[in-house]
Design an enzyme around this catalytic site. Structure first.
Site, short mmCIF file in Angstrom:
data_model
loop_
_atom_site.label_atom_id
_atom_site.label_comp_id
_atom_site.label_asym_id
_atom_site.label_seq_id
_atom_site.Cartn_x
_atom_site.Cartn_y
_atom_site.Cartn_z
CE LYS A 95 7.20 12.41 -11.49
NZ LYS A 95 7.33 11.12 -10.80
CE LYS B 219 3.83 12.43 -8.41
NZ LYS B 219 4.53 11.49 -7.51
N1 HSE Z 1 9.17 9.42 -7.15
C1 HSE Z 1 7.72 9.12 -7.34
C2 HSE Z 1 7.24 8.93 -6.19
C3 HSE Z 1 7.31 8.64 -8.54
O1 HSE Z 1 7.95 8.63 -5.12
O2 HSE Z 1 5.84 9.06 -5.78
C4 HSE Z 1 5.79 8.30 -8.84
O3 HSE Z 1 5.64 9.79 -9.48
#
Ligand code: HSE
Length: 411
Positions: free
Chosen positions: A100, A200
């Site tokens: 991402k 995201k």
């Molecule tokens: N560290 C991220 C989460 C992993 O906890 O959603 C998935 O992108």
């Protein structure tokens, strides 16, 4: 047969190899030909692991092999991932990634290279772990103008908040468990401070609105200031504290932000717990739709990566169009957004549930009418839910309140 190379043999990379080895018949059937992992790139050695024979330490071996048609980048981080991905595309190889950070920062450029070279740059696993959301935004919800995306996009923080609420677990213990389960980023600050969710929502917003949303312009607040007392108030109100990532279009204004919110039980995101993610999308003709599922972890994320490999195999010399242009989308400052707020105010007189706290009259004089909240076992303070007002007005009023302890926005 199509040969692929996997860059990075960590949690997701080993998951990709495992998924391909677990479901070869159905994956190959759906792809229309056999998918063969020809190389795995990693700096480390893995003695005794089945990938030992195909392990390479030098990216150029992959880059210079014309038989490799698809590169799977699951290393994470911007560099060297960006260099490897760009070189792969320029060398005529499609790329599937779960990264991402890479997609949020360099998405438009890499999509453009893929378009020009009749290849694909696919990133289903970059948002929502195993939940299909990139492909639906790109190819299913195309009849709509997207008005809103609001999601729980980080599994680690949702896991922490759920454990704090359901089991009364301490923040640190819940984070440690999320790390053990392979959910957390290498530096969990990216999860806890909202940076991961910020990238995201930048990716989803860019796809939904068609122009590039710069993640660095998104107002971002994490959950590190959320305490057991906040959770106690939330429970008393029958709300859930959730880290939400949201973007909205109101006429020609676009808003995006990441912050903890109090979510009412009437909202579908209220019941999304543990590592699960969910993405609520509002379209102007569709109305509401929600995508829900495993938001992080080895196999769910690998499942999404392999779905991209299947798609790239089906479209080896044909670009799957994406609507994300490199033109920057201007965001309106969140100060202008209107909502209700929950505030906590220190007040020594607030211990007796039979009496109105002494400070309530002043709070009402500043914020106007609102709702008093007292949490079980919490003394020396009280909670108050304001009426709807702009963020700007709220901050100005907070300055007039003595004993202001903190605030959480209401969805
Ligand atoms: N560290 C991220 C989460 C992993 O906890 O959603 C998935 O992108």
């Amino acid at each position: 047969m199509v040969n692929i190379a996997v860059l990075g043999y960590g949690t997701v990379g080993s998951g990709v190899v495992e998924v391909i080895r677990t479901n070869p018949d159905s994956i190959n059937k759906k792809a229309g030909q056999e998918i063969n992992v020809k190389y795995v790139l990693d700096l480390r050695d893995f003695p005794g692991d089945p990938v030992e024979k195909i392990l390479v330490h030098d990216f150029d071996v992959i880059l210079n092999d014309p038989d490799v048609k698809i590169v799977v980048e699951v290393m994470g981080g911007v560099e060297p991932a960006y260099t490897f991905v760009k070189k792969s595309l320029l060398a005529g190889k499609s790329v599937c990634t779960s990264n991402k950070e890479l997609v949020a920062k360099h998405g438009p450029e890499l999509l453009e290279i893929a378009r020009t070279k009749e290849l694909n740059f696919l990133f289903e696993a970059s948002v929502g772990g195993g939940i299909p959301i990139i492909r639906p935004l790109n190819s299913s919800l195309t009849a709509d103008e997207i008005l809103e995306i609001t999601g729980i996009l980080n599994g680690t923080t949702n896991y922490i908040l759920s454990k704090m609420s359901a089991d009364g677990q301490e923040f640190d213990a819940a984070l440690k468990k999320a790390q053990e389960l392979g959910y957390a980023e290498r530096n969990p600050e990216a999860d806890v401070e909202g940076y991961d969710a910020c990238r995201k929502i930048a990716i989803l917003s860019s796809l939904a609105f068609g122009d590039h949303v710069d993640f660095e312009e998104i107002y971002t607040e994490g959950i590190s200031k959320i305490t057991a007392v906040d959770i106690a108030y939330a429970k008393k109100m029958n709300y859930a504290v959730k880290l939400l990532a949201s973007s909205k279009r109101e006429e020609d204004q676009y808003y995006a932000m990441v912050a903890p919110f109090l979510v009412p039980p009437t909202h579908p995101l209220f019941a999304v717990n543990d590592v699960f993610n969910a993405i609520f999308v509002k379209g102007n003709v569709l109305g509401d739709v929600m995508f829900y599922g495993s938001g992080a972890g080895k196999l769910p994320t690998a499942s999404a990566v392999v779905s991209d490999v299947v798609d790239a195999t089906k479209h080896l010399h044909r670009n799957i169009m994406s609507f994300w242009s490199s033109k920057k989308l201007g965001l309106t400052k969140v100060d202008k957004a209107t909502r209700r707020f929950f505030v906590r105010i220190a007040d020594a007189s607030a211990g007796d549930p039979a009496k109105e706290p002494a400070g309530l009259a002043k709070v009402k004089a500043v914020f106007g009418e609102g709702e008093l909240v007292r949490a079980d076992g919490v003394t020396g303070e009280f909670g108050f839910v304001t009426q709807a007002m702009t963020e700007e007005a709220f901050h100005e009023k907070c300055g007039q309140i003595d004993g202001f302890l903190g605030r959480i926005r209401l969805l």
